[in-house]
Write an enzyme that holds these catalytic residues in place. Structure first.
Site, PDB file in Angstrom:
ATOM      1  CG  HIS A 171      37.535  38.547  46.590  1.00  0.00           C
ATOM      2  ND1 HIS A 171      37.059  38.885  45.520  1.00  0.00           N
ATOM      3  CD2 HIS A 171      37.199  38.841  47.661  1.00  0.00           C
ATOM      4  CE1 HIS A 171      35.680  39.102  46.041  1.00  0.00           C
ATOM      5  NE2 HIS A 171      35.663  39.290  47.314  1.00  0.00           N
TER       6      HIS A 171
ATOM      7  CB  CYS B 104      41.932  43.861  36.884  1.00  0.00           C
ATOM      8  SG  CYS B 104      41.462  42.329  36.147  1.00  0.00           S
TER       9      CYS B 104
ATOM     10  N   GLY C  78      26.617  37.319  48.705  1.00  0.00           N
ATOM     11  CA  GLY C  78      27.233  38.739  48.763  1.00  0.00           C
ATOM     12  C   GLY C  78      28.418  39.021  48.258  1.00  0.00           C
TER      13      GLY C  78
HETATM   14  P1  AMP Z   1      32.988  40.274  48.323  1.00  0.00           P
HETATM   15  O1  AMP Z   1      31.819  40.902  49.148  1.00  0.00           O
HETATM   16  O2  AMP Z   1      33.434  38.849  48.761  1.00  0.00           O
HETATM   17  O3  AMP Z   1      33.162  40.581  46.800  1.00  0.00           O
HETATM   18  O4  AMP Z   1      34.123  41.098  48.994  1.00  0.00           O
HETATM   19  C1  AMP Z   1      34.664  42.274  48.428  1.00  0.00           C
HETATM   20  C2  AMP Z   1      35.551  42.895  49.502  1.00  0.00           C
HETATM   21  O5  AMP Z   1      36.248  43.997  48.755  1.00  0.00           O
HETATM   22  C3  AMP Z   1      34.644  43.828  50.536  1.00  0.00           C
HETATM   23  O6  AMP Z   1      35.092  42.997  51.807  1.00  0.00           O
HETATM   24  C4  AMP Z   1      35.066  45.063  50.361  1.00  0.00           C
HETATM   25  O7  AMP Z   1      35.315  46.005  51.547  1.00  0.00           O
HETATM   26  C5  AMP Z   1      36.679  44.806  49.644  1.00  0.00           C
HETATM   27  N1  AMP Z   1      36.876  46.131  48.793  1.00  0.00           N
HETATM   28  C6  AMP Z   1      36.137  46.661  47.842  1.00  0.00           C
HETATM   29  N2  AMP Z   1      37.250  47.728  47.167  1.00  0.00           N
HETATM   30  C7  AMP Z   1      38.254  47.354  47.522  1.00  0.00           C
HETATM   31  C8  AMP Z   1      39.317  48.149  47.442  1.00  0.00           C
HETATM   32  N3  AMP Z   1      39.509  49.231  46.473  1.00  0.00           N
HETATM   33  N4  AMP Z   1      40.339  47.981  48.171  1.00  0.00           N
HETATM   34  C9  AMP Z   1      40.352  47.057  49.169  1.00  0.00           C
HETATM   35  N5  AMP Z   1      39.339  46.362  49.444  1.00  0.00           N
HETATM   36  C10 AMP Z   1      38.247  46.473  48.510  1.00  0.00           C
HETATM   37 ZN    ZN Z   2      39.898  41.706  37.717  1.00  0.00          ZN
END
Ligand code: AMP
Ligand code: ZN
Length: 105
Positions: A97, A8, A90
């Site tokens: 996303h 967000c 995971g």
């Molecule tokens: P998930 O495990 O499907 O929840 O994926 C979360 C993804 O978000 C991971 O691949 C992280 O590397 C990525 N992530 C977490 N924080 C950030 C951030 N601030 N900017 C960009 N990607 C992020």
């Molecule tokens: Zn959010």
């Protein structure tokens, strides 16, 4: 906007993240910890915790169209998409996303 939700805050521009693509429904930006040479995320502008909480068919369609547009924009014609749903699968960020992962662009 959900408090303490990192995505967000990114959507809101709090971190000045460069968006690869932005439309009415979503923003697209690079994953901070890429697992493939090209690894980008399609993130809805509205807070939805996971696919399990999504019941807006129109938004789902717009997100998938955004996947296609974003892949094209970064030059990927061949790529994988991934949605992790739930902690055990995971999911680390509880704002829906879609990962787009490709080997080269
Ligand atoms: P998930 O495990 O499907 O929840 O994926 C979360 C993804 O978000 C991971 O691949 C992280 O590397 C990525 N992530 C977490 N924080 C950030 C951030 N601030 N900017 C960009 N990607 C992020
Ligand atoms: Zn959010």
């Amino acid at each position: 906007m959900e408090e303490n939700c990192i995505f967000c805050k990114i959507v809101n521009g709090d971190f000045g993240t460069d968006f690869i693509l932005e439309n009415d429904y979503a923003v697209v930006f690079n994953d901070i910890n890429p697992k493939t040479p090209v690894h980008i995320l399609v993130v809805p502008k509205t807070h939805v915790a996971s696919l399990n909480e999504l019941d807006d068919k129109n938004l789902l369609g717009e997100l998938m169209m955004t996947v296609k547009q974003a892949a094209k924009k970064v030059g990927l014609s061949s790529y994988k998409t991934l949605i992790n749903t739930g902690k055990e699968a995971g999911q680390e960020v509880f704002h829906l996303h879609i990962h787009i992962m490709g080997d080269k662009n």
